[in-house]
Design an enzyme around this catalytic site. Structure first.
Site, mmCIF file in Angstrom:
data_model
loop_
_atom_site.group_PDB
_atom_site.id
_atom_site.type_symbol
_atom_site.label_atom_id
_atom_site.label_comp_id
_atom_site.label_asym_id
_atom_site.label_seq_id
_atom_site.Cartn_x
_atom_site.Cartn_y
_atom_site.Cartn_z
ATOM 1 N N TRP A 165 -3.248 6.447 -4.579
ATOM 2 C CA TRP A 165 -2.501 7.509 -3.506
ATOM 3 C C TRP A 165 -1.571 8.252 -4.299
ATOM 4 O O TRP A 165 -0.808 8.019 -5.201
ATOM 5 C CB TRP A 165 -1.728 6.652 -2.544
ATOM 6 C CG TRP A 165 -2.675 5.803 -1.657
ATOM 7 C CD1 TRP A 165 -3.004 4.554 -1.698
ATOM 8 C CD2 TRP A 165 -3.664 6.454 -0.830
ATOM 9 N NE1 TRP A 165 -4.064 4.280 -0.713
ATOM 10 C CE2 TRP A 165 -4.525 5.085 -0.168
ATOM 11 C CE3 TRP A 165 -4.240 7.641 -0.363
ATOM 12 C CZ2 TRP A 165 -5.589 5.449 0.646
ATOM 13 C CZ3 TRP A 165 -5.126 7.713 0.613
ATOM 14 C CH2 TRP A 165 -5.855 6.815 1.045
ATOM 15 N N GLU A 192 -4.927 -2.941 4.216
ATOM 16 C CA GLU A 192 -4.336 -3.633 5.694
ATOM 17 C C GLU A 192 -5.769 -4.294 6.224
ATOM 18 O O GLU A 192 -5.510 -5.020 7.266
ATOM 19 C CB GLU A 192 -4.082 -2.526 6.580
ATOM 20 C CG GLU A 192 -2.633 -1.966 6.401
ATOM 21 C CD GLU A 192 -2.901 -0.571 5.448
ATOM 22 O OE1 GLU A 192 -3.723 -0.408 4.723
ATOM 23 O OE2 GLU A 192 -1.782 0.236 5.583
ATOM 24 N N THR A 201 0.839 -1.147 -0.103
ATOM 25 C CA THR A 201 0.130 0.050 0.100
ATOM 26 C C THR A 201 0.768 1.343 0.113
ATOM 27 O O THR A 201 1.769 1.133 0.590
ATOM 28 C CB THR A 201 -0.939 0.099 1.332
ATOM 29 O OG1 THR A 201 -1.693 1.111 1.293
ATOM 30 C CG2 THR A 201 -0.099 -0.148 2.518
ATOM 31 N N LYS A 236 -6.131 10.754 -2.232
ATOM 32 C CA LYS A 236 -6.476 9.595 -3.005
ATOM 33 C C LYS A 236 -7.331 10.000 -4.237
ATOM 34 O O LYS A 236 -8.337 10.623 -4.061
ATOM 35 C CB LYS A 236 -7.540 8.747 -2.249
ATOM 36 C CG LYS A 236 -7.425 7.259 -2.751
ATOM 37 C CD LYS A 236 -8.012 6.418 -1.999
ATOM 38 C CE LYS A 236 -7.584 4.880 -2.101
ATOM 39 N NZ LYS A 236 -8.427 3.993 -1.353
HETATM 40 P P1 AMP Z 1 -6.419 1.586 0.307
HETATM 41 O O1 AMP Z 1 -5.327 0.777 1.374
HETATM 42 O O2 AMP Z 1 -5.738 1.888 -1.102
HETATM 43 O O3 AMP Z 1 -7.514 0.588 -0.153
HETATM 44 O O4 AMP Z 1 -6.907 2.596 1.032
HETATM 45 C C1 AMP Z 1 -7.589 2.629 2.122
HETATM 46 C C2 AMP Z 1 -8.013 4.128 2.495
HETATM 47 O O5 AMP Z 1 -8.864 4.578 1.394
HETATM 48 C C3 AMP Z 1 -8.747 4.370 3.889
HETATM 49 O O6 AMP Z 1 -8.067 4.328 4.783
HETATM 50 C C4 AMP Z 1 -9.586 5.498 3.636
HETATM 51 O O7 AMP Z 1 -8.788 6.572 3.815
HETATM 52 C C5 AMP Z 1 -9.904 5.384 1.965
HETATM 53 N N1 AMP Z 1 -11.160 4.853 1.778
HETATM 54 C C6 AMP Z 1 -11.277 3.859 1.475
HETATM 55 N N2 AMP Z 1 -13.145 3.563 1.256
HETATM 56 C C7 AMP Z 1 -13.237 4.720 1.773
HETATM 57 C C8 AMP Z 1 -14.651 5.247 1.659
HETATM 58 N N3 AMP Z 1 -15.714 4.427 1.279
HETATM 59 N N4 AMP Z 1 -14.877 6.662 1.807
HETATM 60 C C9 AMP Z 1 -13.986 7.346 2.164
HETATM 61 N N5 AMP Z 1 -12.690 6.806 2.243
HETATM 62 C C10 AMP Z 1 -12.445 5.624 1.862
#
Ligand code: AMP
Length: 600
Positions: A442, A328, A183, A437
């Site tokens: 990212w 995670e 990640t 994001k």
């Molecule tokens: P990733 O590990 O790339 O899947 O990113 C995870 C992160 O994406 C989370 O900790 C949030 O900051 C953001 N995220 C994931 N789903 C949502 C959602 N439905 N609404 C807002 N932020 C989200």
């Protein structure tokens, strides 16, 4: 006293074994990287995955070895997954949208021994081959007819054909590592999340619940979310586990291509980030197209916008489930399915809950805490740091044992700021981590601001996310100039040009007298985000816009902060991309031969 039930390790080979035995004739349909649709079944996928396992064993792959995939969602990718995991090797999904330097860092950090790649990504690997010091074999996921002539890599189809489908899977501890995904949603270098067979199996069971993905043997499932993004949210496990027909979209994720697949294959359920759905809805509006079979979509990765939920519900009769999760957390954390109390509300009231990130299923526990680690009430008002715990939540990052990432209570701090209401629905209100994001991918704000701070006229810089209608968030650069300095925006963008991926380029640069600092002397990004949430981006000089086409940095027509031209490419472009890949491969053949596999 121990129970007297059978000892049946929860290893993921059981999932594809089950699909072969009880749903063997169910189709897996892929839009192949080479162009044509490829139709296969779980029975065939199972047999070919076993052939692939034998091929890996013949290449000297041992349990625990990391085997990477750099590939779109296709049946072949599924075969690679199960073939790798079945023999106790670790399937490492690489994200092709990362900057090449990050990709190389990740491959070397993971010590990947073999890389399975789609034709699309061959040129990237060839170009950066010299930086990879662990890779022994490269397998191109295609047939002989599409292999670049005289290229010293292995051909997926030829490799499979040389091996039998007679191979023993499993037989190891269910806590054995199965998958690895890095990640970049953290500060510093990307972090590896190492899933076990048991965690994947439990995640599969958890997500199959009616209030989560609710996939059944009656479904036709289209995972638009890539397998390299947090395991396609587990769908590559839950669809075969349920016996659902699987439709794999390959590299074309634009509105027209997704719509065509939904209609021709009778898709009932799909999952993707908001950017994909935005493209689909726009396509439907422009063409008057309908969604005649689709009933449910899961949207996550970023907050789902209200107009999207309304459009799906009111114009197309599709139910949206909003989901939150992280690499995670394997990744499904919460889902906004209504409970009995919410289901009894009228449609508008229900919508308020559908827009929240939702409730945790069994095996996910959540905690909301303030800065003193005091647990906050579930009143929908108190806002605090969201912490998570469960059998498919990370305990430690790969090869970072010295770093303690769990608090004393065993919970993992998500870096998200949230509220929890009296129905148990979380709502993400902010992000404490310094990352942006954009289209599901990212961008490191810290990396950009450090680079920009090196500009001779800069006293201090800050990069924050500002809302964007298509990409959800985009970076904004704030610059505090040194006394008596003057500068214009293009100077800073030019300064960053070439140092960061094109799609990381800030949408705008704003000069401020002072960058606000918080009590601890750190940049107060929360305040800046609040101040600039309605910032209107001023057009930037030609050639510096982050959305400008840039063939080099658009590895594919993927959703994400790539040029819209690439995102909207039609299947007809497949051949062009393949041609590009092939010519790149041919050019690189010499390179590859010169360096050869690093070690044998
Ligand atoms: P990733 O590990 O790339 O899947 O990113 C995870 C992160 O994406 C989370 O900790 C949030 O900051 C953001 N995220 C994931 N789903 C949502 C959602 N439905 N609404 C807002 N932020 C989200």
């Amino acid at each position: 006293m121990l129970g007297l039930m059978q000892d049946w390790p929860l290893t993921v080979d059981r999932i594809i074994d089950h699909a072969r035995s009880w749903h063997g004739g169910i189709e897996v349909v892929s839009r192949s990287v080479e162009g044509p649709m490829v139709r296969t079944t779980y029975r065939e996928i199972h047999g070919r995955a076993k052939q692939l396992s034998n091929a890996l064993l013949s290449l000297g792959v041992l349990p625990g070895d990391r085997i990477a995939t750099l590939a779109w969602n296709t049946g072949r990718h599924l075969e690679a997954w199960y073939g790798i995991m079945g023999i106790g090797a670790v399937c490492h999904t690489l994200n092709p949208r990362l900057h090449a330097d990050q990709l190389c860092y990740i491959i070397n950090h993971a010590r990947d021994k073999v890389i399975f790649t789609d034709l699309t990504f061959l040129p990237i690997l060839i170009e950066h081959r010299a930086k990879l010091d662990c890779v022994e074999h490269l397998v191109v996921m295609t047939d002989e007819a599409h292999m670049p002539a005289d290229f010293p890599a292995l051909c997926f189809e030829t490799l499979l054909a040389q091996h039998s489908a007679d191979c023993a899977w499993g037989g190891f501890d269910e806590n054995t590592a199965a998958g690895l995904c890095y990640t970049s949603g953290t500060t510093g270098d990307p972090k590896g999340v190492l899933y076990s067979h048991r965690s994947n199996f439990l995640h599969t069971l958890g997500t199959m619940g009616a209030d989560v993905l609710g996939i059944s043997a009656r479904d036709v499932v289209l995972p638009v979310v890539p397998m390299f993004l947090a395991n396609a949210w587990g769908v590559a496990f839950s669809a075969p586990a349920a016996g659902a027909k699987l439709v794999m979209p390959g590299q074309h994720l634009d509105g027209a291509s997704v719509h065509e697949l939904i209609e021709t294959e009778g898709v009932t359920f799909s999952a993707a980030v908001p950017t994909v759905w935005r493209m689909l809805l726009q396509h439907l509006r422009e063409t008057g197209g309908q969604l005649s079979t689709l009933t449910r979509v899961v949207i996550g990765g970023s907050a789902v916008p209200e107009d999207m939920v309304r459009a799906f519900r009111d114009d197309y009769g599709v139910t949206v489930t909003h989901a939150w999760g992280m690499t995670e957390t394997s990744p499904m954390g919460t889902q906004s399915s209504p409970n009995r109390a919410v289901a009894a509300m009228d449609a508008e009231e229900q919508l308020r809950y559908r827009l929240k990130q939702g409730r945790p299923p069994l095996m996910i526990d959540l905690k909301l805490v303030d800065d003193q680690e005091q647990v906050l009430p579930h009143d929908g008002q108190a806002s605090g740091r969201l912490k998570v715990s469960g059998p498919f939540v990370v305990r430690e990052y790969f090869r970072e044992a010295e770093r303690d990432i769990l608090a004393a209570d065993g919970f993992f701090d998500t870096g998200d700021v949230a509220t929890i209401d009296d129905q148990g629905y979380i709502q993400i209100t902010d992000r404490a981590k310094d990352v942006i994001k954009s289209g599901g991918e990212w961008i490191s704000s810290i990396e950009i601001e450090n680079l920009a701070a090196a500009h001779p006229k800069a006293a201090m810089t800050a990069v924050v996310a500002i809302p964007h209608p298509k990409w959800d968030e985009r970076p904004l650069l704030l610059v505090q100039l040194k006394p008596d300095e003057r500068a214009d925006r293009s100077e800073f963008l030019q300064f960053l040009d070439g140092k960061i991926a094109r799609w990381w380029m800030p949408d705008d640069v704003v000069f401020v007298d002072h960058i606000p600092l918080g009590a601890t002397g750190k940049i107060d990004k929360k305040l800046i985000r609040e101040q600039f949430k309605n910032h209107v981006v001023q057009p930037i000089a030609a050639g510096l816009s982050p959305e400008e086409p840039n063939a080099e940095e658009a590895p594919a027509d993927a959703p994400g902060p790539f040029p819209p031209e690439a995102a909207g490419a039609s299947p007809a472009r497949a051949s062009t991309l393949t041609m590009v890949a092939l010519s790149g491969a041919l050019m690189g053949a010499y390179l590859w031969r010169s360096f050869g596999p690093a070690r044998r």
